[in-house]
Design a protein around this motif. Sequence first.
Motif, PDB file in Angstrom:
ATOM      1  N   ASP A  60       0.847  -1.188   0.000  1.00  0.00           N
ATOM      2  CA  ASP A  60       0.000   0.000   0.000  1.00  0.00           C
ATOM      3  C   ASP A  60       0.886   1.243   0.000  1.00  0.00           C
ATOM      4  O   ASP A  60       1.511   1.575   0.993  1.00  0.00           O
ATOM      5  CB  ASP A  60      -0.905  -0.016   1.233  1.00  0.00           C
ATOM      6  CG  ASP A  60      -1.926   1.108   1.210  1.00  0.00           C
ATOM      7  OD1 ASP A  60      -1.882   1.960   0.314  1.00  0.00           O
ATOM      8  OD2 ASP A  60      -2.774   1.127   2.111  1.00  0.00           O
ATOM      9  N   LYS A  61       0.948   1.931  -1.117  1.00  0.00           N
ATOM     10  CA  LYS A  61       1.810   3.104  -1.289  1.00  0.00           C
ATOM     11  C   LYS A  61       0.994   4.386  -1.431  1.00  0.00           C
ATOM     12  O   LYS A  61       1.400   5.313  -2.117  1.00  0.00           O
ATOM     13  CB  LYS A  61       2.678   2.933  -2.536  1.00  0.00           C
ATOM     14  CG  LYS A  61       3.606   1.772  -2.515  1.00  0.00           C
ATOM     15  CD  LYS A  61       4.921   2.214  -1.988  1.00  0.00           C
ATOM     16  CE  LYS A  61       5.928   1.106  -2.163  1.00  0.00           C
ATOM     17  NZ  LYS A  61       6.874   1.061  -1.106  1.00  0.00           N
ATOM     18  N   THR A  62      -0.164   4.451  -0.794  1.00  0.00           N
ATOM     19  CA  THR A  62      -1.070   5.583  -0.974  1.00  0.00           C
ATOM     20  C   THR A  62      -0.391   6.923  -0.732  1.00  0.00           C
ATOM     21  O   THR A  62      -0.430   7.808  -1.597  1.00  0.00           O
ATOM     22  CB  THR A  62      -2.294   5.441  -0.053  1.00  0.00           C
ATOM     23  OG1 THR A  62      -2.941   4.202  -0.355  1.00  0.00           O
ATOM     24  CG2 THR A  62      -3.274   6.576  -0.257  1.00  0.00           C
ATOM     25  N   LEU A  63       0.230   7.106   0.405  1.00  0.00           N
ATOM     26  CA  LEU A  63       0.842   8.402   0.712  1.00  0.00           C
ATOM     27  C   LEU A  63       1.997   8.726  -0.216  1.00  0.00           C
ATOM     28  O   LEU A  63       2.149   9.868  -0.659  1.00  0.00           O
ATOM     29  CB  LEU A  63       1.304   8.447   2.175  1.00  0.00           C
ATOM     30  CG  LEU A  63       0.182   8.440   3.203  1.00  0.00           C
ATOM     31  CD1 LEU A  63       0.752   8.416   4.607  1.00  0.00           C
ATOM     32  CD2 LEU A  63      -0.745   9.615   3.013  1.00  0.00           C
ATOM     33  N   HIS A  64       2.788   7.726  -0.541  1.00  0.00           N
ATOM     34  CA  HIS A  64       3.898   7.936  -1.475  1.00  0.00           C
ATOM     35  C   HIS A  64       3.375   8.419  -2.827  1.00  0.00           C
ATOM     36  O   HIS A  64       3.920   9.360  -3.419  1.00  0.00           O
ATOM     37  CB  HIS A  64       4.693   6.641  -1.646  1.00  0.00           C
ATOM     38  CG  HIS A  64       5.673   6.693  -2.764  1.00  0.00           C
ATOM     39  ND1 HIS A  64       6.894   7.330  -2.658  1.00  0.00           N
ATOM     40  CD2 HIS A  64       5.602   6.216  -4.028  1.00  0.00           C
ATOM     41  CE1 HIS A  64       7.535   7.234  -3.812  1.00  0.00           C
ATOM     42  NE2 HIS A  64       6.769   6.562  -4.655  1.00  0.00           N
ATOM     43  N   LEU A  65       2.308   7.803  -3.311  1.00  0.00           N
ATOM     44  CA  LEU A  65       1.751   8.176  -4.614  1.00  0.00           C
ATOM     45  C   LEU A  65       1.135   9.568  -4.591  1.00  0.00           C
ATOM     46  O   LEU A  65       1.216  10.304  -5.571  1.00  0.00           O
ATOM     47  CB  LEU A  65       0.735   7.137  -5.072  1.00  0.00           C
ATOM     48  CG  LEU A  65       1.338   5.791  -5.432  1.00  0.00           C
ATOM     49  CD1 LEU A  65       0.246   4.745  -5.621  1.00  0.00           C
ATOM     50  CD2 LEU A  65       2.185   5.894  -6.682  1.00  0.00           C
TER      51      LEU A  65
END
Length: 101
Positions: A60-65
Amino acid sequence: AEYMGDKMSIYIAYSLLKNFNGSTYEYYMNNIVKPFLNGVKSISSSLEKLIKKEILKLGDKTLHLIRESCTEQLSDNENPNTSSIRNMMLFDPSHSGITVQ
């Protein structure tokens, strides 16, 4: 050929994650990834395994994206109507009132 499949699987996994970042990770995995991988598996089970491995590795890379999307900018001569950037905010320094406010 293995190297190309490896490299392509990384790009596919990241692109899927980036383009469907607005949904929850659970929804993304169950409703985007699983059907996509089933389609790929019908063509190539080895490619399906490579892509699945990369997707699970990404997590889960939500914040990175979100951070990455905030840094994307158009090139000087790039047309915003044909840009690959999905969402953008345009500022109108002229105050002419022609932009969405």
